[in-house]
Design a protein around this motif. Structure first.
Motif, PDB file in Angstrom:
ATOM      1  N   GLY A  41      -3.341 -38.596  -5.184  1.00  0.00           N
ATOM      2  CA  GLY A  41      -2.487 -37.168  -5.256  1.00  0.00           C
ATOM      3  C   GLY A  41      -1.655 -37.156  -3.991  1.00  0.00           C
ATOM      4  O   GLY A  41      -2.009 -37.724  -2.849  1.00  0.00           O
ATOM      5  N   SER A  42      -0.760 -36.227  -3.589  1.00  0.00           N
ATOM      6  CA  SER A  42       0.146 -36.170  -2.594  1.00  0.00           C
ATOM      7  C   SER A  42      -0.482 -35.045  -1.538  1.00  0.00           C
ATOM      8  O   SER A  42      -0.868 -33.863  -1.882  1.00  0.00           O
ATOM      9  N   VAL A  69      -4.938 -31.538   1.053  1.00  0.00           N
ATOM     10  CA  VAL A  69      -5.862 -32.522   0.849  1.00  0.00           C
ATOM     11  C   VAL A  69      -7.011 -32.186  -0.008  1.00  0.00           C
ATOM     12  O   VAL A  69      -7.378 -33.141  -0.874  1.00  0.00           O
ATOM     13  N   LEU A  70      -7.418 -30.932  -0.016  1.00  0.00           N
ATOM     14  CA  LEU A  70      -8.308 -30.312  -0.990  1.00  0.00           C
ATOM     15  C   LEU A  70      -7.909 -29.972  -2.281  1.00  0.00           C
ATOM     16  O   LEU A  70      -8.806 -30.026  -3.513  1.00  0.00           O
ATOM     17  N   THR A  71      -6.655 -29.902  -2.577  1.00  0.00           N
ATOM     18  CA  THR A  71      -5.881 -29.684  -3.701  1.00  0.00           C
ATOM     19  C   THR A  71      -5.274 -30.888  -4.590  1.00  0.00           C
ATOM     20  O   THR A  71      -5.012 -30.586  -5.616  1.00  0.00           O
ATOM     21  N   GLY A 113     -14.772 -43.438  11.461  1.00  0.00           N
ATOM     22  CA  GLY A 113     -14.827 -44.889  11.378  1.00  0.00           C
ATOM     23  C   GLY A 113     -13.508 -45.281  12.390  1.00  0.00           C
ATOM     24  O   GLY A 113     -13.153 -44.689  13.222  1.00  0.00           O
ATOM     25  N   THR A 114     -12.624 -46.098  11.874  1.00  0.00           N
ATOM     26  CA  THR A 114     -11.495 -46.487  12.368  1.00  0.00           C
ATOM     27  C   THR A 114     -10.281 -45.681  12.221  1.00  0.00           C
ATOM     28  O   THR A 114      -9.216 -46.009  12.533  1.00  0.00           O
ATOM     29  N   THR A 115     -10.301 -44.560  11.428  1.00  0.00           N
ATOM     30  CA  THR A 115      -9.271 -43.826  10.997  1.00  0.00           C
ATOM     31  C   THR A 115      -9.181 -42.632  11.937  1.00  0.00           C
ATOM     32  O   THR A 115     -10.191 -42.297  12.812  1.00  0.00           O
ATOM     33  N   ASP A 116      -7.819 -42.062  11.789  1.00  0.00           N
ATOM     34  CA  ASP A 116      -7.422 -40.796  12.817  1.00  0.00           C
ATOM     35  C   ASP A 116      -8.048 -39.755  11.744  1.00  0.00           C
ATOM     36  O   ASP A 116      -7.857 -39.572  10.659  1.00  0.00           O
ATOM     37  N   LEU A 117      -8.431 -38.401  12.344  1.00  0.00           N
ATOM     38  CA  LEU A 117      -8.437 -37.178  11.575  1.00  0.00           C
ATOM     39  C   LEU A 117      -7.116 -36.569  11.160  1.00  0.00           C
ATOM     40  O   LEU A 117      -6.177 -36.578  12.003  1.00  0.00           O
ATOM     41  N   MET A 118      -6.971 -36.532   9.898  1.00  0.00           N
ATOM     42  CA  MET A 118      -5.596 -36.219   9.568  1.00  0.00           C
ATOM     43  C   MET A 118      -5.502 -34.572   9.598  1.00  0.00           C
ATOM     44  O   MET A 118      -6.507 -33.822   9.287  1.00  0.00           O
ATOM     45  N   VAL A 119      -4.218 -34.380   9.833  1.00  0.00           N
ATOM     46  CA  VAL A 119      -3.570 -32.806   9.878  1.00  0.00           C
ATOM     47  C   VAL A 119      -2.764 -32.767   8.654  1.00  0.00           C
ATOM     48  O   VAL A 119      -1.803 -33.742   8.629  1.00  0.00           O
ATOM     49  N   ASP A 120      -3.021 -31.903   7.862  1.00  0.00           N
ATOM     50  CA  ASP A 120      -2.131 -31.937   6.472  1.00  0.00           C
ATOM     51  C   ASP A 120      -1.447 -30.676   6.701  1.00  0.00           C
ATOM     52  O   ASP A 120      -1.608 -29.699   7.683  1.00  0.00           O
ATOM     53  N   TYR A 121      -0.875 -30.152   5.537  1.00  0.00           N
ATOM     54  CA  TYR A 121      -0.154 -28.882   5.464  1.00  0.00           C
ATOM     55  C   TYR A 121      -1.041 -28.060   4.560  1.00  0.00           C
ATOM     56  O   TYR A 121      -1.202 -28.613   3.369  1.00  0.00           O
ATOM     57  N   ASP A 122      -1.310 -26.870   4.870  1.00  0.00           N
ATOM     58  CA  ASP A 122      -1.997 -25.810   3.922  1.00  0.00           C
ATOM     59  C   ASP A 122      -3.000 -26.465   3.106  1.00  0.00           C
ATOM     60  O   ASP A 122      -3.693 -25.982   2.022  1.00  0.00           O
ATOM     61  N   HIS A 123      -4.018 -27.506   3.865  1.00  0.00           N
ATOM     62  CA  HIS A 123      -5.120 -28.001   3.518  1.00  0.00           C
ATOM     63  C   HIS A 123      -4.948 -28.590   1.987  1.00  0.00           C
ATOM     64  O   HIS A 123      -5.763 -28.619   0.811  1.00  0.00           O
TER      65      HIS A 123
END
Length: 163
Positions: A81-82, A73-75, A61-71
């Motif tokens: 959650g952080s 976002v899945l945990t 949608g109107t958001t950007d694709l996130m790049v996180d550290y060590d995935h």
């Protein structure tokens, strides 16, 4: 209802950047597999990759694709959650050899990349039952890559400039 399977695949080329916004290869064209045996996965030809990008944009949608550290976002589990952002993919481009994204790195991620604390990118994507890529879900900076990508867009030494 169709079931989609998420796959974490880490690219084996080091991530480097010339500026805070760089183009980086997110996924190879054609058929590919992870070094640990997962796959084969199919991103297909130009029109198939265009469709992957469009489905990704539709999902975002109107958001950007996130790049996180060590995935992370899945945990993180529950909302709140952080999972700190390492960067944001602002644009996508389909090229002959794959899908690229224009990444706007956070200052912390740029410093981590510059000091070689993180060197590789890992895409998280959904596939159908035949391994065809549906869409990108997330990217992450990682240190244990599973996928060999032939090229990362920018390979110059990281230089941070503050205005």
């Amino acid at each position: 209802m169709r079931k989609h399977t998420p796959f974490l695949i880490a690219a084996a080329d080091p991530v480097t950047a010339e500026t805070s916004e760089t183009w980086i290869k997110l996924m190879p064209a054609g058929t590919f597999s992870a070094r640990d045996g997962r796959g084969p996965f199919v991103s297909g030809d130009q029109s198939s990759m265009d469709a992957i990008v469009q489905r990704t944009k539709d999902y975002l949608g109107t958001t950007d694709l996130m790049v996180d550290y060590d995935h992370q976002v899945l945990t993180t589990g529950e909302p709140g959650g952080s999972a700190r952002a390492a960067g944001w993919i602002k644009s996508f481009e389909v090229r002959d050899d794959g899908i690229y994204g224009q990444v706007d790195w956070t200052d912390a991620a740029a410093a981590a990349i510059g000091s070689q604390e993180y060197r590789y990118l890992s895409p998280l994507f959904l596939t159908d039952a035949k391994g065809r890529v549906i869409r990108l879900t997330n990217m992450a900076l990682v240190n244990t890559p599973a996928l060999d990508l032939e090229a990362i867009a920018a390979r110059a030494k990281l230089t941070l400039t503050k205005g």
